[in-house]
Design a protein around this motif. Structure first.
Motif, PDB file in Angstrom:
ATOM      1  N   HIS A 108       0.849  -1.191   0.000  1.00 30.96           N
ATOM      2  CA  HIS A 108       0.000   0.000   0.000  1.00 30.96           C
ATOM      3  C   HIS A 108       0.890   1.248   0.000  1.00 30.96           C
ATOM      4  O   HIS A 108       1.887   1.311   0.720  1.00 30.96           O
ATOM      5  CB  HIS A 108      -0.892  -0.006   1.248  1.00 30.96           C
ATOM      6  CG  HIS A 108      -2.036   0.948   1.136  1.00 30.96           C
ATOM      7  ND1 HIS A 108      -1.878   2.318   1.244  1.00 30.96           N
ATOM      8  CD2 HIS A 108      -3.357   0.744   0.899  1.00 30.96           C
ATOM      9  CE1 HIS A 108      -3.051   2.898   1.086  1.00 30.96           C
ATOM     10  NE2 HIS A 108      -3.966   1.965   0.866  1.00 30.96           N
ATOM     11  N   GLN A 109       0.510   2.202  -0.835  1.00 32.35           N
ATOM     12  CA  GLN A 109       1.302   3.431  -0.972  1.00 32.35           C
ATOM     13  C   GLN A 109       1.613   4.084   0.386  1.00 32.35           C
ATOM     14  O   GLN A 109       2.734   4.537   0.632  1.00 32.35           O
ATOM     15  CB  GLN A 109       0.528   4.423  -1.850  1.00 32.35           C
ATOM     16  CG  GLN A 109       1.286   5.690  -2.184  1.00 32.35           C
ATOM     17  CD  GLN A 109       2.392   5.437  -3.191  1.00 32.35           C
ATOM     18  OE1 GLN A 109       2.174   4.769  -4.205  1.00 32.35           O
ATOM     19  NE2 GLN A 109       3.582   5.931  -2.910  1.00 32.35           N
ATOM     20  N   GLU A 110       0.624   4.122   1.266  1.00 28.23           N
ATOM     21  CA  GLU A 110       0.832   4.804   2.553  1.00 28.23           C
ATOM     22  C   GLU A 110       1.858   4.081   3.409  1.00 28.23           C
ATOM     23  O   GLU A 110       2.610   4.703   4.155  1.00 28.23           O
ATOM     24  CB  GLU A 110      -0.495   4.893   3.326  1.00 28.23           C
ATOM     25  CG  GLU A 110      -1.429   5.936   2.767  1.00 28.23           C
ATOM     26  CD  GLU A 110      -2.775   5.929   3.487  1.00 28.23           C
ATOM     27  OE1 GLU A 110      -2.812   5.669   4.706  1.00 28.23           O
ATOM     28  OE2 GLU A 110      -3.785   6.168   2.801  1.00 28.23           O
ATOM     29  N   VAL A 111       1.862   2.755   3.332  1.00 30.08           N
ATOM     30  CA  VAL A 111       2.841   1.977   4.099  1.00 30.08           C
ATOM     31  C   VAL A 111       4.242   2.274   3.564  1.00 30.08           C
ATOM     32  O   VAL A 111       5.185   2.515   4.313  1.00 30.08           O
ATOM     33  CB  VAL A 111       2.516   0.471   4.024  1.00 30.08           C
ATOM     34  CG1 VAL A 111       3.633  -0.371   4.616  1.00 30.08           C
ATOM     35  CG2 VAL A 111       1.193   0.172   4.729  1.00 30.08           C
ATOM     36  N   TRP A 112       4.327   2.282   2.245  1.00 35.91           N
ATOM     37  CA  TRP A 112       5.618   2.551   1.596  1.00 35.91           C
ATOM     38  C   TRP A 112       6.129   3.955   1.953  1.00 35.91           C
ATOM     39  O   TRP A 112       7.279   4.133   2.326  1.00 35.91           O
ATOM     40  CB  TRP A 112       5.448   2.409   0.084  1.00 35.91           C
ATOM     41  CG  TRP A 112       6.696   2.630  -0.687  1.00 35.91           C
ATOM     42  CD1 TRP A 112       7.022   3.728  -1.427  1.00 35.91           C
ATOM     43  CD2 TRP A 112       7.805   1.730  -0.793  1.00 35.91           C
ATOM     44  NE1 TRP A 112       8.262   3.556  -1.990  1.00 35.91           N
ATOM     45  CE2 TRP A 112       8.768   2.349  -1.621  1.00 35.91           C
ATOM     46  CE3 TRP A 112       8.076   0.466  -0.262  1.00 35.91           C
ATOM     47  CZ2 TRP A 112       9.980   1.742  -1.933  1.00 35.91           C
ATOM     48  CZ3 TRP A 112       9.289  -0.134  -0.579  1.00 35.91           C
ATOM     49  CH2 TRP A 112      10.224   0.502  -1.403  1.00 35.91           C
ATOM     50  N   ASP A 113       5.252   4.943   1.845  1.00 34.14           N
ATOM     51  CA  ASP A 113       5.654   6.321   2.146  1.00 34.14           C
ATOM     52  C   ASP A 113       6.074   6.471   3.600  1.00 34.14           C
ATOM     53  O   ASP A 113       7.010   7.198   3.914  1.00 34.14           O
ATOM     54  CB  ASP A 113       4.496   7.288   1.859  1.00 34.14           C
ATOM     55  CG  ASP A 113       4.205   7.403   0.365  1.00 34.14           C
ATOM     56  OD1 ASP A 113       5.070   6.983  -0.434  1.00 34.14           O
ATOM     57  OD2 ASP A 113       3.114   7.893   0.003  1.00 34.14           O
ATOM     58  N   ALA A 114       5.374   5.753   4.479  1.00 32.91           N
ATOM     59  CA  ALA A 114       5.608   5.944   5.913  1.00 32.91           C
ATOM     60  C   ALA A 114       6.997   5.484   6.355  1.00 32.91           C
ATOM     61  O   ALA A 114       7.520   5.968   7.345  1.00 32.91           O
ATOM     62  CB  ALA A 114       4.533   5.205   6.709  1.00 32.91           C
ATOM     63  N   GLU A 339       5.147  -1.198  10.221  1.00 32.61           N
ATOM     64  CA  GLU A 339       4.154  -0.236   9.744  1.00 32.61           C
ATOM     65  C   GLU A 339       2.863  -0.952   9.327  1.00 32.61           C
ATOM     66  O   GLU A 339       1.758  -0.545   9.684  1.00 32.61           O
ATOM     67  CB  GLU A 339       4.739   0.554   8.558  1.00 32.61           C
ATOM     68  CG  GLU A 339       3.843   1.663   8.033  1.00 32.61           C
ATOM     69  CD  GLU A 339       3.636   2.802   9.022  1.00 32.61           C
ATOM     70  OE1 GLU A 339       4.532   3.044   9.869  1.00 32.61           O
ATOM     71  OE2 GLU A 339       2.573   3.435   8.960  1.00 32.61           O
ATOM     72  N   ARG A 343      -0.916  -0.653  11.133  1.00 35.75           N
ATOM     73  CA  ARG A 343      -2.103  -0.302  10.337  1.00 35.75           C
ATOM     74  C   ARG A 343      -3.157  -1.406  10.408  1.00 35.75           C
ATOM     75  O   ARG A 343      -4.348  -1.128  10.462  1.00 35.75           O
ATOM     76  CB  ARG A 343      -1.728  -0.099   8.870  1.00 35.75           C
ATOM     77  CG  ARG A 343      -0.647   0.901   8.622  1.00 35.75           C
ATOM     78  CD  ARG A 343      -1.151   2.313   8.861  1.00 35.75           C
ATOM     79  NE  ARG A 343      -0.201   3.285   8.372  1.00 35.75           N
ATOM     80  CZ  ARG A 343      -0.491   4.271   7.527  1.00 35.75           C
ATOM     81  NH1 ARG A 343      -1.723   4.429   7.099  1.00 35.75           N
ATOM     82  NH2 ARG A 343       0.428   5.112   7.143  1.00 35.75           N
ATOM     83  N   ASP A 348      -6.966  -0.161   9.539  1.00 35.39           N
ATOM     84  CA  ASP A 348      -6.801   0.854   8.518  1.00 35.39           C
ATOM     85  C   ASP A 348      -6.707   0.120   7.167  1.00 35.39           C
ATOM     86  O   ASP A 348      -6.143  -0.959   7.087  1.00 35.39           O
ATOM     87  CB  ASP A 348      -5.479   1.545   8.896  1.00 35.39           C
ATOM     88  CG  ASP A 348      -5.020   2.600   7.937  1.00 35.39           C
ATOM     89  OD1 ASP A 348      -5.534   2.647   6.808  1.00 35.39           O
ATOM     90  OD2 ASP A 348      -4.124   3.356   8.337  1.00 35.39           O
ATOM     91  N   ALA A 350      -4.868   0.648   4.739  1.00 38.79           N
ATOM     92  CA  ALA A 350      -3.462   0.460   4.360  1.00 38.79           C
ATOM     93  C   ALA A 350      -2.853  -0.765   5.033  1.00 38.79           C
ATOM     94  O   ALA A 350      -1.789  -1.216   4.649  1.00 38.79           O
ATOM     95  CB  ALA A 350      -2.652   1.706   4.707  1.00 38.79           C
TER      96      ALA A 350
END
Ligand SMILES: *Cc1c(COP(=O)(O)O)cnc(C)c1O
Length: 467
Positions: A108-114, A339, A343, A348, A350
């Motif tokens: 998930h993009q948010e996991v990667w960004d985090a 992460e 989540r 969540d 993500a």
């Protein structure tokens, strides 16, 4: 030019150009700039040299020089071919959510960004911040997994094949491991349970039959040399009809204390709701499994990893095995797992794996699919299809899905190749000699690129190209 050659007239030699451009000159070409940034200057330099050498040796060049050779174009083609080897984002229109050849679990993009910040600096990977002493590299993982599965402890390794191998090596080397005949399986490319047992120095004791293994079968096979009962989830095949597997609680209750019960669960199924018949990780632990092994990038939806969860004393032993040095994960995987699980525990989106997210989006996928069938009525038709979780999980289970059957002047295989070789690459499949694109597994973030590519392609068809 060869003015000394008496056989050739001045006029004919004058037109023949035997001079190829210089490598340095070619490297300046604007059309090679994107390849230099994608492949590196030295690699492009090597490609240019190789292409020039091949041109020099060609009969065409020897007889008529460069007049019919588009040198620049041939170099570009060589670069393009090599570019195909680089890792690309591709579009999965196969209908298989966890597609091993397409990277299994997209994160998930948010996991990667985090996790970007922690991985571009130094970290407390092996230091306990509280006392400044050297620590393990588990971070918050044991705490998260205790909360998630009720497991005492957990170990993170490179993949689930490594989980199984490490468990056998540490807990059963030189001893007997009891495995049901129905579970001596091969998982994907060459990972066979009997082979892995042999490699780890264990003796395989087969019990039961392909379709029936009972608790008695396990218990009657136990000797003083038995170290483990290993149960392997039937991930990538399905035995129907008359089958019987033992009650795990019953087996556990009757096992002597020197025999551990280990379950290679594989998929990492836990709180997901799409497969109510699958036994969840926490249930196996509740039923008495001493350890469960599973992949980080199947149902769980994290990075490639293997997790071993269960009894603390066993996990500690596994962690001390010298091979752990070869199997341990780096900080990127550890931080992604932390992460993802945070989540997941917070429910969540993500924190959901790609299989769960895909199956939750079936109605939207259907709408999108119908709208595309109307957008390109001349070239495609809506088709109801089934969707699979894939990746060696739940082979007998399918879910509704939908897609497009393509109807173009191209031969099916040529069309499939064309879709795969463009940018972004689109992976469909052949069914009844037609190209099918299953849109259920196309990620929302790829929809725009998908439409743009097919719009352009169908426009070409409308104008008579590819005919
Ligand atoms: C997928 C699977 C494996 C292998 O896991 P990897 O993470 O691909 O190494 C082992 N056992 C079972 C039961 C599996 O489903």
């Amino acid at each position: 030019m060869n003015s000394k050659s008496p056989q050739l007239s001045e006029a004919s030699t004058a037109r023949i150009n035997y001079r190829l451009p210089q490598v340095e000159q070619l490297l300046q070409l604007t059309l090679l700039a994107p390849f230099i940034s994608q492949l590196s200057r030295p690699v492009v330099t090597d490609l240019i040299r190789a292409e020039l050498a091949s041109i020099r040796q060609s009969e065409t060049f020897k007889t008529e020089g460069t007049q019919h050779i588009d040198v620049n174009q041939r170099i570009v083609q060589r670069c393009e071919r090599l570019m195909l080897q680089r890792q690309h984002r591709v579009i999965n229109a196969t209908g298989i959510a966890l597609h091993t050849n397409l990277g299994r679990s997209p994160l998930h993009q948010e996991v990667w960004d985090a996790i970007s910040e922690v991985n571009t600096g130094y970290t407390n990977l092996e230091i306990t911040l509280e006392n400044g002493k050297r620590g393990g590299r588990n971070g918050l993982l044991p705490t998260l997994v205790r909360s998630w599965l009720g497991a005492e402890n957990v170990l993170l390794v490179n993949n689930n094949a490594a989980s199984v191998y490490l468990v056998l090596l540490e807990l059963a080397k030189g001893k007997e491991v009891i495995v049901s005949r129905g579970e001596q399986i091969q998982i994907g490319g060459g990972f066979r349970i009997p082979d892995i047992l042999a490699l780890s120095g264990c003796k395989l004791v087969e019990v039961g039959t392909t379709n029936v293994t009972t608790a008695d079968d396990y218990i009657n096979a136990i000797t003083d040399d038995t170290a483990l009962v290993l149960m392997v989830h039937q991930s990538n095949f399905f035995i129907g009809g008359f089958t019987e597997s033992p009650d795990i609680r019953d087996v556990k209750r009757r096992l002597p204390s020197h025999v551990n019960l280990v379950i290679d669960q594989g998929s990492g199924m836990s709180t997901e709701s799409f497969a109510p018949d699958e036994t969840q990780l926490a249930t196996y632990l509740d039923m008495g499994a001493d350890l469960v092994c599973f992949s980080g990038d199947k149902i769980l939806g994290g990075p490639q990893a293997g997790l071993i969860a269960g009894r603390d004393d066993l996990i500690q032993r596994l962690g001390r095995n010298p091979m752990m040095r070869a199997f341990r994960c780096g900080r990127i995987i550890l931080s992604l797992m932390e992460e993802l699980l945070v989540r997941k525990l917070n429910q969540d989106t993500a924190g959901q794996g790609i299989a769960e997210r895909t199956l939750a989006h079936l109605p939207q996928a259907r709408q999108w699919c119908e709208s595309l069938a109307q957008r390109w009525p001349h070239w495609v038709a809506f088709v109801a299809l089934s969707t699979q979780v894939g990746g060696g999980t739940m082979p007998a289970q399918t879910y509704p899905g939908c897609g497009l059957v393509l109807n173009t002047p191209l031969k099916p295989q040529a069309l499939l190749d064309h879709l795969r070789l463009g940018t972004p690459a689109i992976f469909g499949y052949l069914h009844n000699n037609q190209v099918v694109l299953n849109l259920t597994t196309v990620l929302a973030a790829d929809q725009a690129a998908f439409v743009e590519r097919l719009d352009a392609f169908f426009q070409q068809l409308d104008s008579g190209e590819h005919a």
